[in-house]
Motif scaffolding. Structure first.
Motif, PDB file in Angstrom:
ATOM      1  N   LYS A 245       0.661  -1.549  -0.165  1.00  0.00           N
ATOM      2  CA  LYS A 245      -0.056  -0.011  -0.429  1.00  0.00           C
ATOM      3  C   LYS A 245       0.929   0.750   0.201  1.00  0.00           C
ATOM      4  O   LYS A 245       1.989   1.359   0.589  1.00  0.00           O
ATOM      5  N   THR A 246       0.297   2.320  -0.320  1.00  0.00           N
ATOM      6  CA  THR A 246       1.285   2.867  -0.907  1.00  0.00           C
ATOM      7  C   THR A 246       0.655   4.035   0.408  1.00  0.00           C
ATOM      8  O   THR A 246      -0.761   4.709   0.424  1.00  0.00           O
ATOM      9  N   LEU A 247       1.170   4.991   1.089  1.00  0.00           N
ATOM     10  CA  LEU A 247       0.643   5.321   2.421  1.00  0.00           C
ATOM     11  C   LEU A 247       0.362   7.137   2.199  1.00  0.00           C
ATOM     12  O   LEU A 247      -0.916   6.969   2.482  1.00  0.00           O
ATOM     13  N   VAL A 248       1.559   7.798   1.577  1.00  0.00           N
ATOM     14  CA  VAL A 248       1.167   9.032   1.029  1.00  0.00           C
ATOM     15  C   VAL A 248       1.988   8.912  -0.094  1.00  0.00           C
ATOM     16  O   VAL A 248       3.117   8.609  -0.486  1.00  0.00           O
ATOM     17  N   ALA A 249       1.052  10.003  -0.523  1.00  0.00           N
ATOM     18  CA  ALA A 249       2.060  10.764  -1.950  1.00  0.00           C
ATOM     19  C   ALA A 249       2.173  12.142  -1.715  1.00  0.00           C
ATOM     20  O   ALA A 249       0.889  12.834  -1.354  1.00  0.00           O
ATOM     21  N   ALA A 250       2.792  12.271  -2.665  1.00  0.00           N
ATOM     22  CA  ALA A 250       2.929  14.113  -2.945  1.00  0.00           C
ATOM     23  C   ALA A 250       3.919  14.320  -4.132  1.00  0.00           C
ATOM     24  O   ALA A 250       4.721  13.347  -4.911  1.00  0.00           O
ATOM     25  N   SER A 251       2.988  14.803  -5.111  1.00  0.00           N
ATOM     26  CA  SER A 251       4.584  15.525  -6.573  1.00  0.00           C
ATOM     27  C   SER A 251       4.196  16.789  -7.093  1.00  0.00           C
ATOM     28  O   SER A 251       3.604  17.661  -6.509  1.00  0.00           O
ATOM     29  N   THR A 252       4.599  17.202  -7.583  1.00  0.00           N
ATOM     30  CA  THR A 252       4.603  18.839  -8.417  1.00  0.00           C
ATOM     31  C   THR A 252       3.284  19.016  -9.126  1.00  0.00           C
ATOM     32  O   THR A 252       3.045  20.019  -9.133  1.00  0.00           O
ATOM     33  N   VAL A 253       2.593  17.502  -9.663  1.00  0.00           N
ATOM     34  CA  VAL A 253       1.474  17.902  -9.722  1.00  0.00           C
ATOM     35  C   VAL A 253       0.604  18.230  -8.768  1.00  0.00           C
ATOM     36  O   VAL A 253      -0.446  19.885  -9.437  1.00  0.00           O
ATOM     37  N   THR A 254       0.588  18.177  -7.914  1.00  0.00           N
ATOM     38  CA  THR A 254      -0.791  18.362  -6.682  1.00  0.00           C
ATOM     39  C   THR A 254      -0.026  18.951  -6.047  1.00  0.00           C
ATOM     40  O   THR A 254      -1.056  19.673  -5.359  1.00  0.00           O
ATOM     41  N   ALA A 255       1.392  19.283  -5.684  1.00  0.00           N
ATOM     42  CA  ALA A 255       1.919  20.965  -5.207  1.00  0.00           C
ATOM     43  C   ALA A 255       1.169  22.378  -5.268  1.00  0.00           C
ATOM     44  O   ALA A 255       1.288  22.548  -5.127  1.00  0.00           O
ATOM     45  N   GLY A 256       0.667  22.108  -6.754  1.00  0.00           N
ATOM     46  CA  GLY A 256       0.203  22.942  -7.272  1.00  0.00           C
ATOM     47  C   GLY A 256       1.937  23.703  -7.644  1.00  0.00           C
ATOM     48  O   GLY A 256       1.558  25.322  -7.764  1.00  0.00           O
ATOM     49  N   THR A 257       2.435  23.527  -7.688  1.00  0.00           N
ATOM     50  CA  THR A 257       4.080  24.631  -8.471  1.00  0.00           C
ATOM     51  C   THR A 257       4.065  24.696  -9.279  1.00  0.00           C
ATOM     52  O   THR A 257       3.424  24.827 -10.478  1.00  0.00           O
TER      53      THR A 257
END
Length: 120
Positions: free
Chosen positions: A53-65
């Motif tokens: 399972k992926t517990l947490v994810a972040a990216s520049t797509v979702t970060a709004g940069t």
């Protein structure tokens, strides 16, 4: 770069990645922080390999940069990931650089996550 060089470069990264993945295994107590970078974006996720399972994810797509292919964007993703991980109860992780050199955007993401309170 011609197609043959690109194929060899991809194969070399694949071999490095396999060597890293032999040693780094995410557990519920200490999950794996995996980084993927493309030319335009950088992605990071905290993974429990035993549960798959992926517990947490972040990216520049979702970060709004505005742009995702630079060090400032990687720092923003590292900080956002660390905040999400702490909120999910994850305090320590194993860093999986995914075959990339620990340099530039990968290093910026890792340093930013450390500064935001993630242990690795």
């Amino acid at each position: 770069m011609n197609p043959r060089q690109l194929k060899n470069k991809t194969q070399r990264r694949g071999r490095r990645k396999a060597g890293i993945r032999k040693r780094v295994i995410g557990t519920p107590e200490c999950p794996r922080l995996s980084v993927f970078r493309s030319a335009k974006h950088i992605y990071a996720q905290v993974i429990d390999d035993l549960a798959g399972k992926t517990l947490v994810a972040a990216s520049t797509v979702t970060a709004g940069t505005e742009t995702g292919g630079n060090i400032a964007a990687a720092e923003a993703v590292g900080k956002a990931l660390a905040e999400k991980a702490k909120a999910a109860g994850v305090g320590a992780v194993q860093f999986d650089r995914n075959g990339y050199r620990y340099h530039g955007r990968v290093k910026a993401l890792a340093d930013s996550a450390r500064e935001a309170g993630l242990q690795f």
